[in-house]
Design an enzyme around this catalytic site. Structure first.
Site, PDB file in Angstrom:
ATOM      1  N   HIS A 136      12.497 -10.678 -55.064  1.00 20.49           N
ATOM      2  CA  HIS A 136      12.114 -10.412 -56.425  1.00 20.49           C
ATOM      3  C   HIS A 136      10.700  -9.423 -56.638  1.00 20.49           C
ATOM      4  O   HIS A 136       9.883  -9.588 -55.512  1.00 20.49           O
ATOM      5  CB  HIS A 136      12.087 -11.298 -57.352  1.00 20.49           C
ATOM      6  CG  HIS A 136      13.515 -11.789 -57.876  1.00 20.49           C
ATOM      7  ND1 HIS A 136      14.481 -12.666 -57.042  1.00 20.49           N
ATOM      8  CD2 HIS A 136      14.276 -11.491 -58.915  1.00 20.49           C
ATOM      9  CE1 HIS A 136      15.531 -12.987 -57.462  1.00 20.49           C
ATOM     10  NE2 HIS A 136      15.504 -12.176 -58.719  1.00 20.49           N
ATOM     11  N   LYS A 140       7.013 -12.531 -60.184  1.00 23.06           N
ATOM     12  CA  LYS A 140       8.028 -13.595 -60.335  1.00 23.06           C
ATOM     13  C   LYS A 140       7.354 -14.958 -59.780  1.00 23.06           C
ATOM     14  O   LYS A 140       6.835 -14.663 -58.598  1.00 23.06           O
ATOM     15  CB  LYS A 140       9.330 -13.516 -59.621  1.00 23.06           C
ATOM     16  CG  LYS A 140      10.420 -14.607 -60.112  1.00 23.06           C
ATOM     17  CD  LYS A 140      11.812 -14.274 -59.636  1.00 23.06           C
ATOM     18  CE  LYS A 140      12.813 -15.140 -59.723  1.00 23.06           C
ATOM     19  NZ  LYS A 140      12.698 -15.773 -61.331  1.00 23.06           N
TER      20      LYS A 140
END
Length: 238
Positions: A136, A140
């Site tokens: 990601h 995040k």
């Protein structure tokens, strides 16, 4: 349908665009700088609030919305360990409604169904070891991702030789889950079954957040007509 947005980052703005394109009305937008608007008549008029915020804020946002009689759709992760039991009780005994998903993408819903089916098959073939990797964007905060945890739990539930999932493990009784944070990657989840003879790999690679945003709006449409603790498996019958 009247929708309130809780969290107005990239996801919130994309959800707004898709909701408006589907004929819905955004009656309230709440972000970090206007928390007092939870007490506004505009927020209370919403049929559903769509919540995408930080793990530490999510549960409090649910309580504020429920206090105003507003159903919640949420993609926030990281709150389940501390508040999971309270949320389940609120939705099963106290009449509150939460549609929660670690990932609202229609593609991920399909991928999850494939993952479960494949795990059931691979339970019969112990020569294959299984591991997972998720990638990601650098913003995040939690890891592994909520989607990875959901996928991992489905694998563990269907493969007898795996007791649980863990990060950074070499113990074969655990499903190893690795995480990578780089650039602006929306989300990649890869599951590998490796043996001496060959490797079987399935991957979901999101091109953008658009699929997540559309799924969240579809979930809001579903939630308006339903109640309790709702999930993707309620909305999509695979």
């Amino acid at each position: 349908m009247k929708i309130a947005l809780i969290g107005y980052g990239k996801m919130g703005k994309m959800i707004e665009q898709i909701a408006l394109s589907r004929g819905h009305e955004i009656v309230s937008i709440i972000d970090i700088n206007n928390q007092q608007d939870f007490d506004s008549p505009e927020f209370a008029s919403a049929d559903v609030a769509i919540e995408f915020t930080a793990p530490q804020a999510a549960y409090g946002n649910y309580l504020k919305a429920w206090e105003k009689g507003v159903k919640v759709v949420s993609g926030s992760t990281g709150w389940m360990t501390e508040h999971g039991d309270e949320v389940r009780k609120a939705c099963t005994e106290d009449g509150k409604t939460l549609f929660w998903a670690s990932n609202f993408s229609i593609g991920v819903a399909i991928f999850s169904a494939v993952n479960k089916y494949l795990a059931k098959i691979m339970n019969q073939f112990p020569q294959y070891d299984v591991e997972m990797e998720e990638t990601h964007h650098v913003h995040k905060l939690d890891h592994p991702s909520g989607t990875a945890i959901t996928l991992a739990e489905d694998i563990v539930a269907n493969i007898d030789r795996k007791e649980a999932w863990k990060e950074d493990t070499t113990d074969k009784k655990y499903l190893r889950v690795d995480h990578i944070r780089r650039g602006e990657v929306p989300g990649i989840h890869t599951i590998r079954y490796d043996s001496e003879a060959d490797i079987i790999t399935i991957t979901h690679d999101a091109h953008s957040r658009q699929g997540f945003a559309l799924g969240a709006v579809l979930a809001a449409e579903y939630t308006k007509e339903h109640q309790g603790l709702l999930t993707i498996s309620d909305m999509f019958k695979f």
